[in-house]
Design a protein around this motif. Structure first.
Motif, short mmCIF file in Angstrom:
data_model
loop_
_atom_site.label_atom_id
_atom_site.label_comp_id
_atom_site.label_asym_id
_atom_site.label_seq_id
_atom_site.Cartn_x
_atom_site.Cartn_y
_atom_site.Cartn_z
N TYR B 196 0.48 -1.53 -0.22
CA TYR B 196 0.13 0.27 0.04
C TYR B 196 0.75 1.83 0.06
CZ TYR B 196 -4.23 -3.02 0.38
OH TYR B 196 -5.11 -3.90 -0.08
N SER B 197 1.90 1.55 -0.44
CA SER B 197 2.72 2.81 -1.06
C SER B 197 1.88 3.53 -0.99
CB SER B 197 4.25 1.76 -1.91
OG SER B 197 4.82 3.50 -2.27
N GLU B 198 2.35 4.61 -1.27
CA GLU B 198 1.65 6.31 -2.03
C GLU B 198 2.38 6.52 -3.23
OE1 GLU B 198 0.61 9.22 0.53
OE2 GLU B 198 0.26 8.91 2.27
N ALA B 199 3.34 5.95 -3.23
CA ALA B 199 4.42 6.39 -4.35
C ALA B 199 3.37 4.52 -5.31
CB ALA B 199 5.53 6.68 -4.10
N LEU B 200 4.46 5.38 -6.85
CA LEU B 200 3.81 4.46 -7.80
C LEU B 200 4.99 3.58 -7.87
CD1 LEU B 200 3.00 2.55 -10.59
CD2 LEU B 200 3.64 4.60 -11.83
N ILE B 201 5.67 2.53 -7.17
CA ILE B 201 6.95 1.67 -8.07
C ILE B 201 7.64 1.04 -9.10
CG2 ILE B 201 8.59 0.31 -6.59
CD1 ILE B 201 7.07 0.43 -3.83
N LEU B 202 7.74 1.60 -9.87
CA LEU B 202 8.27 0.68 -11.48
C LEU B 202 9.96 0.60 -11.18
CD1 LEU B 202 7.39 3.91 -13.50
CD2 LEU B 202 6.41 1.49 -12.98
N LEU B 203 10.19 -1.05 -11.45
CA LEU B 203 10.84 -1.52 -11.59
C LEU B 203 11.69 -2.32 -12.70
CD1 LEU B 203 8.85 -2.95 -9.06
CD2 LEU B 203 11.16 -3.51 -7.96
N GLY B 204 12.62 -1.58 -12.95
CA GLY B 204 13.07 -2.08 -14.21
C GLY B 204 14.70 -3.45 -14.49
N ALA B 205 14.66 -4.28 -15.46
CA ALA B 205 15.56 -5.09 -15.17
C ALA B 205 16.76 -5.20 -17.13
CB ALA B 205 15.82 -5.83 -15.31
N GLY B 206 17.38 -3.95 -16.80
CA GLY B 206 17.97 -3.71 -18.25
C GLY B 206 18.88 -5.24 -18.91
N ARG B 207 19.41 -5.91 -18.12
CA ARG B 207 20.11 -6.53 -18.82
C ARG B 207 19.56 -8.62 -19.24
NH1 ARG B 207 23.36 -9.08 -14.98
NH2 ARG B 207 21.65 -10.17 -13.92
N GLU B 208 18.19 -8.19 -18.13
CA GLU B 208 16.81 -9.70 -18.43
C GLU B 208 15.73 -9.07 -19.26
OE1 GLU B 208 17.76 -12.49 -17.29
OE2 GLU B 208 19.71 -11.55 -16.96
N LYS B 209 15.54 -7.93 -19.76
CA LYS B 209 14.57 -7.04 -20.30
C LYS B 209 13.21 -7.01 -19.68
CE LYS B 209 18.12 -7.90 -24.37
NZ LYS B 209 18.23 -9.00 -24.89
#
Lengths: 198, 281
Positions: B196-209
């Protein structure tokens, strides 16, 4: 002043990110949409979305009385390919489409597969207004307790959308636009309920 | 020769593709959306996934913060900040409250995030099931069928071997009661901050695309058993040597001259801010 494809699109994109991550949030892209030359076939807000999201990598479909004109415009603006409504990545249901046509799109658009739920359609729907319609209650991820929407649209879409989204993670993501350059997004996770009349 | 790069380094076509993947990721919380990871002037596995997300999001009115393992000043954070600053002119800050866009490696800041902020996490290994299933095709099927018996078995085996769950960072979580997700190597201490975070969380994996997301106000539960509950790191009886903070995530350090261990806030900007607020002795 004309639309800046880098900065104006970025601002609009962040508004769409907010709308998509907080269903019920009314995003406003008036400033960006105001820089467009008016097109008779589609709303400025819709055109901004097309420029933001479409290119040669994706396909689209259009439902409108002026379909040919709109398809031509989108081809010219984005180089994206038109395809059938069953296969399209993005479907534009424009303001002159009938309620039955919208239902047909919701019934036939692709909802992805269990292993690839992201290969599902995003449907952009033009409405007269995103305020003043009958009240809808929204819940789900992105909403603290409950959010409201007042989309001016024949309510038959709600049930069909519910049926197509029943098997999460499969489903359709909807983005509504209106003539006041606002956006409202209903990702597949959003639960929509008609407000009961007491 | 000085090359004139596009705003935010990436070309608009690349941004568009990352943006489309991001929107689908938000719509399907915890699901890893594949994307065509771009070449960047830093090596894959050094934060390129997070960086591509940041570059696709950033605009002139943003205020940027980049953290590397709690520190604003380590090499990775500084290099990323420099690259973004040189190609956008967006100012960077250390103050968590002032930032609108926060890219982080392996920590969620101590200061609670709020609406209007966006957290981007760098992910080395996005697939929580990879430890016991090397095939991508197979893990996709497992996710599709919500078959997470292997994920549970992995934790169970740790309990059998070590009497407790031995995950340190990257303890798997269940998102929105559907997808098991790798929260990136944040310490277990930070896992509850995703719930229930108030902020949006985005996760990015560049090597694993892969790009995936946790929207605001979304349930994120750390995997645990009824009789072996989830236990984040705790530091009972210890406080930060510099600012005196308790109940924060701390680094354990060793003073070889005095031959003693001491503790210090891991989140350097939080620590500095607290020290600056304290009266001079």
């Amino acid at each position: 002043m004309s639309l800046d494809m880098v900065h104006d699109i970025q601002i609009a994109y962040r508004q769409l990110v907010d709308a998509m991550s907080r269903p019920g949030y009314l995003a406003d892209i008036t400033e960006e949409a105001g820089k467009l030359n008016p097109e008779p076939s589609m709303l400025p807000a819709t055109q901004i979305l097309a420029r933001m999201l479409l290119d040669t990598e994706v396909s689209f479909g259009v439902v409108s009385e002026r379909e040919a004109e709109a398809v031509h415009l989108l081809n010219q603006l984005t180089y994206a390919n038109e395809t059938t409504l069953e296969a399209a990545d993005f479907i534009f249901v424009l303001s002159d489409a009938t309620p039955e046509q919208l239902l047909q799109v919701l019934k036939s658009a692709k909802i992805g597969e269990l292993q690839d739920p992201h290969r599902s359609a995003t449907i952009i729907i033009e409405t007269p207004s995103l305020t003043g319609g009958s009240k809808l209650q929204l819940s789900g991820p992105g909403i603290r307790t409950v959010a409201e929407a007042e989309i001016q649209l024949n309510e038959a879409w709600i049930d069909i959308r519910g049926e197509r989204n029943a098997e999460f993670p499969l489903g359709l993501d909807l983005i509504f636009t209106d003539s006041a350059n606002r956006l409202l997004a209903l990702p597949r996770t959003a639960q929509v309920a008609k407000e009961e009349i007491r | 020769m000085r090359i004139q790069y596009n705003f935010a380094f990436l070309d608009e076509g690349s941004k568009r593709e990352i943006r489309r993947a991001t929107l689908k990721a938000i719509a399907i919380p915890g699901y890893q959306v594949p994307f065509a990871s771009r070449e960047l002037p830093i090596g894959r596995g050094w934060g390129t996934g997070g960086l591509q997300l940041t570059l696709s999001l950033i605009g002139k009115s943003d205020v940027l913060k980049v953290i590397d393992q709690g520190s604003d000043e380590s090499v990775n954070a500084v290099s990323i900040k420099k690259l973004i600053d040189k190609t956008t002119g967006v100012p960077a800050t250390d103050a968590t409250e002032a930032a609108t866009l926060i890219q982080s490696r392996h920590r969620i800041p101590e200061v609670p995030l709020r609406t209007g902020q966006l957290l981007v996490l760098q992910v080395p290994m996005p697939e929580p099931l990879r430890m016991y299933e090397p095939s991508e095709l197979e893990t996709k099927r497992l996710h599709g069928e919500k078959d997470y018996s292997g994920a549970w078995l992995m934790l169970f085996e740790q309990i059998m071997k070590y009497r407790s769950v031995s995950t340190g960072a990257d303890h798997p979580v269940m998102v929105n009661d559907r997808y098991v997700m790798a929260p990136s190597p944040i310490p277990k201490f930070d896992n509850p901050k995703m719930n229930y975070s108030e902020a949006l969380i985005l996760l990015g994996a560049g090597r694993e695309k892969k790009i995936y997301a946790v929207p605001p106000y979304t349930q994120v539960v750390s995997l645990a058993f009824e009789d072996v509950p989830f236990e984040p790191e705790s530091f009972p009886g210890h406080s930060c040597r510099q600012c005196g903070a308790e109940d924060v995530f701390m680094d354990e350090l060793y003073d070889s001259e005095k031959e003693e261990t001491y503790y210090q806030c891991n989140d350097t900007s939080y620590c500095l801010q607290r020290m600056n607020a304290q009266p001079l002795v």
